[in-house]
Design an enzyme around this catalytic site. Sequence first.
Site, PDB file in Angstrom:
ATOM      1  N   ARG A 129      -1.290 -21.371 -29.879  1.00 15.50           N
ATOM      2  CA  ARG A 129      -2.559 -21.358 -30.595  1.00 15.50           C
ATOM      3  C   ARG A 129      -3.511 -22.347 -29.928  1.00 15.50           C
ATOM      4  O   ARG A 129      -3.104 -23.402 -29.443  1.00 15.50           O
ATOM      5  CB  ARG A 129      -2.375 -21.709 -32.078  1.00 15.50           C
ATOM      6  CG  ARG A 129      -1.852 -20.561 -32.924  1.00 15.50           C
ATOM      7  CD  ARG A 129      -2.839 -19.397 -32.996  1.00 15.50           C
ATOM      8  NE  ARG A 129      -2.365 -18.282 -33.809  1.00 15.50           N
ATOM      9  CZ  ARG A 129      -1.717 -17.233 -33.339  1.00 15.50           C
ATOM     10  NH1 ARG A 129      -1.426 -17.182 -32.042  1.00 15.50           N
ATOM     11  NH2 ARG A 129      -1.354 -16.252 -34.145  1.00 15.50           N
ATOM     12  N   GLU A 143     -12.366 -18.895 -31.698  1.00 13.23           N
ATOM     13  CA  GLU A 143     -12.332 -17.538 -31.148  1.00 13.23           C
ATOM     14  C   GLU A 143     -13.285 -16.633 -31.909  1.00 13.23           C
ATOM     15  O   GLU A 143     -13.339 -16.706 -33.138  1.00 13.23           O
ATOM     16  CB  GLU A 143     -10.901 -16.980 -31.203  1.00 13.23           C
ATOM     17  CG  GLU A 143      -9.943 -17.758 -30.323  1.00 13.23           C
ATOM     18  CD  GLU A 143      -8.521 -17.199 -30.344  1.00 13.23           C
ATOM     19  OE1 GLU A 143      -8.272 -16.175 -31.027  1.00 13.23           O
ATOM     20  OE2 GLU A 143      -7.665 -17.786 -29.671  1.00 13.23           O
ATOM     21  N   HIS A 194      -7.171 -13.452 -26.144  1.00 10.07           N
ATOM     22  CA  HIS A 194      -6.102 -13.390 -27.151  1.00 10.07           C
ATOM     23  C   HIS A 194      -5.476 -11.993 -27.204  1.00 10.07           C
ATOM     24  O   HIS A 194      -5.263 -11.422 -28.276  1.00 10.07           O
ATOM     25  CB  HIS A 194      -6.632 -13.786 -28.537  1.00 10.07           C
ATOM     26  CG  HIS A 194      -5.560 -14.311 -29.450  1.00 10.07           C
ATOM     27  ND1 HIS A 194      -5.799 -15.236 -30.428  1.00 10.07           N
ATOM     28  CD2 HIS A 194      -4.224 -14.053 -29.515  1.00 10.07           C
ATOM     29  CE1 HIS A 194      -4.692 -15.517 -31.074  1.00 10.07           C
ATOM     30  NE2 HIS A 194      -3.707 -14.799 -30.539  1.00 10.07           N
TER      31      HIS A 194
END
Length: 355
Positions: free
Chosen positions: A268, A297, A316
Site C-alpha cells: 500500500r 490514488e 494500481h
Amino acid sequence: MMNTMTTDELTIAIAVPLEAEHVERIRAVDPSSTVLYEPDLLPPERFPADHSGDPAFQRTPEQEERYWAMLNQAQVLYGFPNESPAGLARIAKSNPHLQWIHAMAAGAGGAVKASGLDTETLQKFHVTTSAGVHALPLAEFSAFGILNGFKRSAELAQDQAAKHWPELRTPTKLANGSKVVIAGLGEIGMETARVARALGMKVSGTKRNVEPIEGIDEVTDNSGLAGLVANADAVVNTLPGTPYTEKLFNKEIFSAMQPGTVFVNVGRGTVVDEDALLEALENGQVSYACLDVFAVEPLPQDSPLWNHPRVLVSPHTSALSAAENRLIAERFCSNLRTFLDGGELPHLVDPVHFY
C-alpha cells in the site's frame, strides 16, 4: 467466533459484477442455500475483474430499491455493496441479519476503516479478504520491478528514445546471488520469495510474528527492517496500509539502504514516505523504484514521481489478471464451505486494527 448458522437459512447475495458461470459455481457449494443474483442491477464490467463496473451505469429508482432489498435479505454478501466503503456502511446499518461479507480486495482493511463504522458495529459480522488470490501476479510484478532495476531498463528506454548509443557499455546486475528483503512475509511476500529464489536470489524479510521460515535467510519484525535493508540489493514492500505501517519506509529506512538499491512497492502506498523516497532517488540510495501503489490514488498530476527518470508508475493494476474473477470465486467457495461447516474463516479483517 464459530459460525452457527444452519444451511437451510442461508441466503447469499452477489453485490458486485460477476459472470454467471462463477455464480453457478457458488450455487453448487450448497444447493440448499439461496444465491441472489440479478445482473441487471449490477454495472457491466469494462475489463476482466472490474469489480466496480462501468461508472456510467445508473440504476433507476426502482432498480436501486430492488438492489438494496436483495442485499438486505442476505446473511452473506459477495463483495461490498457498490464496491465502496459507503456501501459497506449502509448495509451494516440496514441489514440486521448480516454475518459475513467477502471483499474482492486482498487488503480490504483500508475500505473497512474508510466506512467509518465503529468497532461495535464491525464486530457484528465478519469481513474476509481475497488475500492470496493476487499473490502470483504481484510476485511476478515484483520480479519484473527488480529485473527492470538490475537491467537498467529505464536508462535503456531513455537512450532508445534519444537514439543514443553509449561509447561505454555499462554492466548490469545479476539477480542470481543478489539479496532481496521482503517487508511482509504473508502470502504475497512468500510467493514473491519463491519467485525470487527461482532467480537465484537470497531472501530475508519481516513478519509480525517472528519465526524461522524455510528458504528465508533471516526473519525479523518491522523494528529490524533497517538492519535487513543495509545489505539488500533490492527491497520489496507487500505490507498493507495500517496505523502500524504508515510511512514505515521513511528517511531512516531509505538512508539505511546501500547505494543503488532497487525498491518495489506492491503493498500500500501509505507504507512509504514518498518525499523520503524521492530524496533517496536523488542521493542514489535507491537506483530505481517500481511503484504500483501510492499514498494518494490516483497519483496527483503534480507528483514528481510521474516524470522521474528512474521511477515506473503503475496505476494500481499489478494484481489484475484475466483469471481474477475465477480465482476470487474459488476462494469464496472454499470459505463458504468452511462457513457452512462451522469452521473459522481465513483472512479476516481485524475490526480494531483494520489489518
